[in-house]
Design a protein around this motif. Structure first.
Motif, PDB file in Angstrom:
ATOM      1  N   LEU A  91      -6.649 -61.645  -4.167  1.00 39.03           N
ATOM      2  CA  LEU A  91      -6.037 -62.407  -3.195  1.00 39.03           C
ATOM      3  C   LEU A  91      -6.385 -62.056  -1.875  1.00 39.03           C
ATOM      4  O   LEU A  91      -6.144 -60.893  -1.464  1.00 39.03           O
ATOM      5  CB  LEU A  91      -4.363 -62.422  -3.424  1.00 39.03           C
ATOM      6  N   MET A  92      -6.697 -63.132  -1.123  1.00 43.14           N
ATOM      7  CA  MET A  92      -6.939 -62.751   0.436  1.00 43.14           C
ATOM      8  C   MET A  92      -6.855 -64.035   1.117  1.00 43.14           C
ATOM      9  O   MET A  92      -7.479 -65.079   0.581  1.00 43.14           O
ATOM     10  CB  MET A  92      -8.421 -61.945   0.678  1.00 43.14           C
ATOM     11  N   PRO A  93      -6.254 -64.183   2.228  1.00 45.67           N
ATOM     12  CA  PRO A  93      -6.241 -65.347   3.039  1.00 45.67           C
ATOM     13  C   PRO A  93      -7.851 -65.591   3.589  1.00 45.67           C
ATOM     14  O   PRO A  93      -8.682 -64.892   3.726  1.00 45.67           O
ATOM     15  CB  PRO A  93      -5.354 -64.893   4.504  1.00 45.67           C
ATOM     16  N   LEU A  94      -7.888 -66.835   4.170  1.00 48.19           N
ATOM     17  CA  LEU A  94      -9.337 -67.447   4.194  1.00 48.19           C
ATOM     18  C   LEU A  94      -9.730 -66.492   5.704  1.00 48.19           C
ATOM     19  O   LEU A  94     -10.842 -66.171   5.690  1.00 48.19           O
ATOM     20  CB  LEU A  94      -9.253 -68.851   5.027  1.00 48.19           C
ATOM     21  N   GLU A  95      -8.853 -66.114   6.421  1.00 46.54           N
ATOM     22  CA  GLU A  95      -9.437 -65.249   7.510  1.00 46.54           C
ATOM     23  C   GLU A  95      -9.601 -63.942   7.473  1.00 46.54           C
ATOM     24  O   GLU A  95     -10.240 -63.073   8.215  1.00 46.54           O
ATOM     25  CB  GLU A  95      -8.464 -65.453   8.809  1.00 46.54           C
ATOM     26  N   SER A  96      -9.135 -63.345   6.025  1.00 50.87           N
ATOM     27  CA  SER A  96      -9.302 -62.028   5.703  1.00 50.87           C
ATOM     28  C   SER A  96     -10.406 -61.971   4.552  1.00 50.87           C
ATOM     29  O   SER A  96     -10.412 -60.954   3.477  1.00 50.87           O
ATOM     30  CB  SER A  96      -8.183 -61.685   5.100  1.00 50.87           C
TER      31      SER A  96
END
Length: 253
Positions: A91-96
């Motif tokens: 799991l990771m946000p788009l910006e990460s």
């Protein structure tokens, strides 16, 4: 004698979660079952005691997959059904964006299917076999935070399923996919305490028409159908098993 007596089944990522449920379901139906796995030696030993052939294999490594194909053929003969289940989710946000984690998901979730299919393809051709790929409703566009990069890999699985069905149909090989919704497994509950898990389950239930969450056996049942002669006229399809999720990002394609 079960429905799959005298059939040889391979399940990748088959020692835990959905993969294990699939392997055990085929075993109950009389099949000779082999599974590949990357870790979980203790769980592999449990399956071995039940007569399942376990092979330690990183599906993102084509040489290891080739070796697995040789082992299965030597032990059981040609495979009738391959279930490409091995997968990872970070799991990771788009910006990460993390390139290493994304590459690992692509390697296992997408290249693993390609390598497994190609290395077992001579056997599948001889048997006019069946391939079932495990995708995800994330690949169709459910709205869960942190799953963007995972969703990319599973969208690739869905189009890969269609392309494989198109190219392999001339050999009598059927290829379909199952796209599970949220299933309670080691992967979806990792690093979460019971309160956090229940919070997630409550959220999922609120987003499904049936107000329920899934268990691995729900997916195993769909796989057994798609792999059977009852599904002889079905190929190139993705069956979504997610309790009727309603939180899709858009109404368009």
């Amino acid at each position: 004698m079960g429905e799959y007596s005298n059939k040889v089944i391979l399940v990748t990522g088959g020692t835990r979660g959905i993969g294990r449920a699939i392997a055990e379901a085929f075993l109950r139906e009389g099949a000779s079952v082999a599974v590949t796995y990357a870790r979980s030696d203790d769980k592999a030993r449990e399956l071995e005691k039940r007569g399942i052939l376990t092979i330690k294999c990183d599906v993102a490594n084509r040489d290891e997959v080739r070796r697995a194909a040789e082992i299965v053929e030597d032990k059981f003969g040609d495979v009738n059904v391959i279930v490409n289940n091995a997968g990872v989710m970070y799991l990771m946000p788009l910006e990460s964006y993390n390139e290493g984690l994304f590459d690992r998901m692509m390697g296992i979730n997408v290249k693993g299917i390609i390598y497994t299919t190609l290395e077992f393809l001579p056997q599948l051709k001889r048997m006019k076999g069946v391939i079932v790929n495990i995708a995800s409703n994330a690949g169709i566009g459910t709205a869960f935070e942190g799953t963007t990069y995972y969703a990319i890999t599973k969208a690739a699985v869905i189009i890969l399923t269609k392309r494989m069905a198109f190219e392999l149909g001339k050999y009598g090989i059927r290829v379909n996919a199952v796209a599970p919704g949220w299933i309670e497994t080691d992967m979806t509950t990792a690093n979460r305490n019971p309160e956090e898990i229940e919070k997630t389950k409550s959220l999922v239930r609120s987003r499904t028409m049936l107000s329920i969450t899934g268990v691995p056996e729900d997916i195993a049942n769909v796989v057994l159908f798609l792999a059977s002669d009852r599904a002889r006229y079905i190929t190139g399809q993705t069956i979504v098993a997610d309790g009727g999720r309603i939180d899709y990002l858009t109404h368009g394609i």
